[in-house]
Write a protein that holds these residues in place. Structure first.
Motif, PDB file in Angstrom:
ATOM      1  N   LYS A 210      18.010  -3.614 -44.397  1.00  0.00           N
ATOM      2  CA  LYS A 210      16.764  -3.450 -44.014  1.00  0.00           C
ATOM      3  C   LYS A 210      16.376  -2.027 -43.539  1.00  0.00           C
ATOM      4  O   LYS A 210      15.612  -1.358 -44.004  1.00  0.00           O
ATOM      5  N   ASP A 211      17.291  -1.477 -42.774  1.00  0.00           N
ATOM      6  CA  ASP A 211      17.249  -0.112 -42.362  1.00  0.00           C
ATOM      7  C   ASP A 211      17.486   0.714 -43.329  1.00  0.00           C
ATOM      8  O   ASP A 211      16.919   1.941 -43.366  1.00  0.00           O
TER       9      ASP A 211
ATOM     10  N   ARG B 147      14.328   0.833 -45.444  1.00  0.00           N
ATOM     11  CA  ARG B 147      13.409   1.652 -44.475  1.00  0.00           C
ATOM     12  C   ARG B 147      13.510   3.146 -44.730  1.00  0.00           C
ATOM     13  O   ARG B 147      12.740   4.058 -44.944  1.00  0.00           O
TER      14      ARG B 147
ATOM     15  N   GLU C 194      12.932   4.616 -48.367  1.00  0.00           N
ATOM     16  CA  GLU C 194      11.291   4.630 -48.247  1.00  0.00           C
ATOM     17  C   GLU C 194      10.587   5.896 -47.635  1.00  0.00           C
ATOM     18  O   GLU C 194       9.735   6.381 -48.044  1.00  0.00           O
TER      19      GLU C 194
END
Length: 133
Positions: free
Chosen positions: A112-113, A116, A119
């Motif tokens: 998830k990091d 992120r 993005e």
């Protein structure tokens, strides 16, 4: 992957399951969550590199690779792979299960990091460990 469970050990049926079998499985040792993390790492590796991390002409050759060899860097086959993703995949495929992610949750946090950070441009640091994987 197909497995038959007997107590704490799994016996693999060889339908290319050897391509995602961890060292513990190949040696007939007790398996745990970290074995599943290894298998997921094999799938992620193949998705990014376009090939399995351990190749061989026969199932025995593949299992020998799992036991004795380190996989090529993902970027050797896919130069566009983000370095942080390569580090995450590499950590899932460490021979010693104590050096792998210890839980799926810590792997998920890093993924998830990474998402992120891809993005929004910034440097990636693991929230699970406070380090770069």
């Amino acid at each position: 992957m197909r497995a038959f469970w007997y107590g704490h050990r799994a016996l693999l049926r060889v339908f290319r399951a050897e391509a995602v079998a961890a060292r513990q499985q190949a040696r007939g040792l007790e398996v745990d969550t970290r074995t599943d993390i290894w298998s997921l790492g094999c799938v992620l590796y193949e998705m990014m590199a376009g090939r399995t991390p351990f190749a061989g002409r026969t199932s025995i050759d593949v299992m020998s690779g799992v036991l004795q060899n380190e996989p090529d860097a993902v970027t050797q086959h896919q130069p566009d792979c983000p370095r942080d993703l390569e580090r995450i995949i590499s950590r899932t495929l460490r021979k010693d299960r104590e050096d792998r992610y210890q839980t799926a949750q810590s792997l998920l946090i890093d993924l998830k990091d990474l998402k992120r950070s891809l993005e929004t441009p910034s440097s990636f640091v693991s929230r699970a460990t406070g380090e770069t994987p």
